[in-house]
Design an enzyme around this catalytic site. Structure first.
Site, PDB file in Angstrom:
ATOM      1  N   SER A 256       1.000  -1.431   0.198  1.00 53.18           N
ATOM      2  CA  SER A 256       0.211   0.116  -0.063  1.00 53.18           C
ATOM      3  C   SER A 256       0.652   1.225  -0.350  1.00 53.18           C
ATOM      4  O   SER A 256       2.300   1.152   0.202  1.00 53.18           O
ATOM      5  CB  SER A 256      -0.786  -0.494   1.279  1.00 53.18           C
ATOM      6  N   LYS A 257       0.231   2.385   0.113  1.00 56.40           N
ATOM      7  CA  LYS A 257       0.517   3.701  -0.262  1.00 56.40           C
ATOM      8  C   LYS A 257       1.790   4.130   1.304  1.00 56.40           C
ATOM      9  O   LYS A 257       3.167   4.023   0.548  1.00 56.40           O
ATOM     10  CB  LYS A 257       0.185   4.697   0.194  1.00 56.40           C
ATOM     11  N   ARG A 258       1.724   3.096   2.319  1.00 59.08           N
ATOM     12  CA  ARG A 258       2.766   3.198   3.610  1.00 59.08           C
ATOM     13  C   ARG A 258       3.963   3.025   2.918  1.00 59.08           C
ATOM     14  O   ARG A 258       4.964   3.084   3.542  1.00 59.08           O
ATOM     15  CB  ARG A 258       1.732   2.832   4.210  1.00 59.08           C
ATOM     16  N   GLY A 260       5.515   2.974   0.130  1.00 54.64           N
ATOM     17  CA  GLY A 260       5.812   3.433  -1.461  1.00 54.64           C
ATOM     18  C   GLY A 260       5.012   3.922  -1.917  1.00 54.64           C
ATOM     19  O   GLY A 260       3.862   3.502  -2.317  1.00 54.64           O
TER      20      GLY A 260
END
Ligand code: GLU
Length: 488
Positions: A256-258, A260
């Site tokens: 996920s965006k966490r 990167g």
């Protein structure tokens, strides 16, 4: 006779193309290419609130950037179109009529509140069954028809065949999974406003488009038995399924965006090469032979097989991708790399296509200096800026190098020596290597002073080659200027 391979990638345009979606697209595409089949792009835009034309355009752009071409779909058309779900309402209506007629779909008049009450009661009873309790399935056909006729709001549900036995999913990746028929609820096919649900629309499209293999993320695995029941209710052949395991971040959690950047576009913007990203994503869950890491598109297309897809989740490792990108950069011809770097040089205001044309040999000579060092293309401008613009010598280099004992002496000796030498990196090297001894200084003091003078920094591409590219006049002028800074 074997059925021709027809596969589809069916993104919902509710966001940009994610690397996980891109991998699904790559596998479908590679499978179609390998089997001489057809790769279809279908836009699952049935969620009107979250689907946008910009997202669709963006997904198409990212696929094209990756080098993935589709045989049927938006922009190219095809015999099985339209390729946007919102334009296929007639197909869904027709399929629903068939199911009404053969008794596999029935109208349900339960209101949202009634259903919520039933769900709550089911939760409380702890029966573990939370699906619809089939109240309306018990209505007589006449009753149901009369209420529909009278305009009473209703949805259409699948009448799950209760005597069916377990629904068997024979998955090309995961093998056999059985889902007990008791666990299948009479799910909604068409909503009160007539719009189809995902599980219904997808099956109708897959059936009408004669999809032979459904290759998609295993987040859809739970939908598969339901979809199989719809295929069967319509008397269609069930396609072969291949569910791909999820892509994880390095911490073992769903990517996920966490972790990167997750959109394909972001990798373009960071200076990754499309062929490197394609190669990297292809190997996230598939392998050529268990060891080869460089698998370009043509090799992938010639060798892809469902059998070599792994069941295990793949870990997205940015370091590996970066390594792979560097490897593709190093293996590129000078001219190819120049053309890939040009947009980055243009954006930084350092060079134009006309410059490249006018000084082609100079740019070709620049490539070996940078190719080894670039991990992604965006690194080019800071790396070579000193060749195009006068460098500003940073404070640290000034204090650490130019203001050090001996720097002034070194620079004036270097300037003197370089005046007469041939202007090739080999001659420059030979000349400079002779300087430290003549003036009794350590080579490091001399070379660092020249490096800072010419490039503005203590870190730069190889010194002698850089001076050659800079030219004698500019090199000497910078050494002079630095000499002044060193001695004032
Ligand atoms: N639109 C669905 C998705 O993006 C497609 C799933 C499928 O391939 O059936 O998840």
């Amino acid at each position: 006779m074997t059925t021709p391979v027809r596969v589809r990638f069916a993104p919902s345009p509710t966001g940009t193309l994610h690397v996980g979606g891109a991998r699904t697209a790559i596998y479908n595409w590679a499978f179609a290419r390998k089997s001489g089949g057809t790769f279809i792009l279908r836009i699952d835009d049935t969620d009107p609130e979250r689907s946008t034309a910009e997202n669709t355009a963006q997904i198409l752009r990212s696929l094209t950037w990756l080098g993935i071409d589709w045989d049927e779909g938006p922009e190219v058309g095809g015999e099985y179109g339209p390729y946007f779900q919102t334009q296929r309402a007639d197909n869904y209506r027709a399929a629903l009529e068939t199911m009404k007629a053969n008794g596999t779909a029935y109208p349900c008049f339960c209101s949202a509140e009634t259903l919520e009450g039933k769900r709550e009661a089911a939760r409380q009873s702890g029966s573990g069954i939370s699906g619809y309790d089939r109240t309306c399935r018990a209505l007589t056909a006449e009753d149901a028809a009369a209420r529909v006729e009278a305009g009473e709001p209703h949805v259409w549900r699948l009448a799950v065949p209760l005597d069916h036995g377990p629904v068997v999913v024979d998955d090309a990746v995961r093998g056999l999974t059985e889902f007990p028929i008791e666990a299948m609820d009479d799910f909604v096919l068409a909503r009160t406003d007539g719009t189809p649900t995902y599980n219904f629309a997808t099956v109708i499209d897959d059936a009408d488009m004669e999809i032979s293999h459904v290759i998609r993320g295993d987040d859809h695995l739970a939908n598969t038995p339901r979809q199989i029941l719809v295929f069967e209710a319509l008397g269609h052949t069930v396609p072969r399924f291949a569910h791909l395991s999820m892509i994880w971040g390095p911490d073992g959690k769903k990517l996920s965006k966490r972790h990167g950047a997750t959109s394909v576009e972001a990798y373009d913007e960071m200076g990754y090469l499309p062929e490197a990203l394609l190669n990297y994503l292809a190997l996230l869950g598939w392998s050529l032979d268990g060891e080869t890491t460089i698998v370009p598109a043509d090799v992938l297309k010639a060798n892809f097989s469902l059998e070599r897809i792994s069941k295990n989740p793949a870990i997205f490792d940015i370091d590996k991708l970066e390594w792979m990108n560097g490897s593709y950069i190093r293996d590129m011809s000078a001219d190819e790399l120049i053309s890939r770097l040009l947009p980055w040089l243009e954006r930084a205001g350092l060079a134009t296509a006309a410059d490249v044309e006018a000084r082609h040999d100079w740019f070709v000579a620049l490539i070996p200096l940078v190719a080894e060092r670039l991990k992604h293309l965006d690194e080019i401008a800071p790396m070579v800026r000193f060749l195009f613009e006068e460098p500003e010598i940073d404070e640290a280099s000034l204090a650490k190098v130019l203001r050090k004992e001996g720097a002034g002496t070194a620079l004036s000796a270097v300037a003197e020596a370089l005046k007469a030498c041939d202007w090739s990196s080999a001659a420059i090297e030979e000349t400079l290597r002779g300087v430290p001894e003549t003036i009794g200084l350590k080579p490091k003091v001399v070379f660092q002073a020249v490096r800072v003078a010419a490039t503005g920094s203590t870190v730069s591409p190889p010194l002698f080659e850089s001076l050659e590219l800079l030219g004698r006049a500019r090199s000497l002028a910078r050494i002079q200027a630095a000499h002044e800074l060193a001695t004032t």
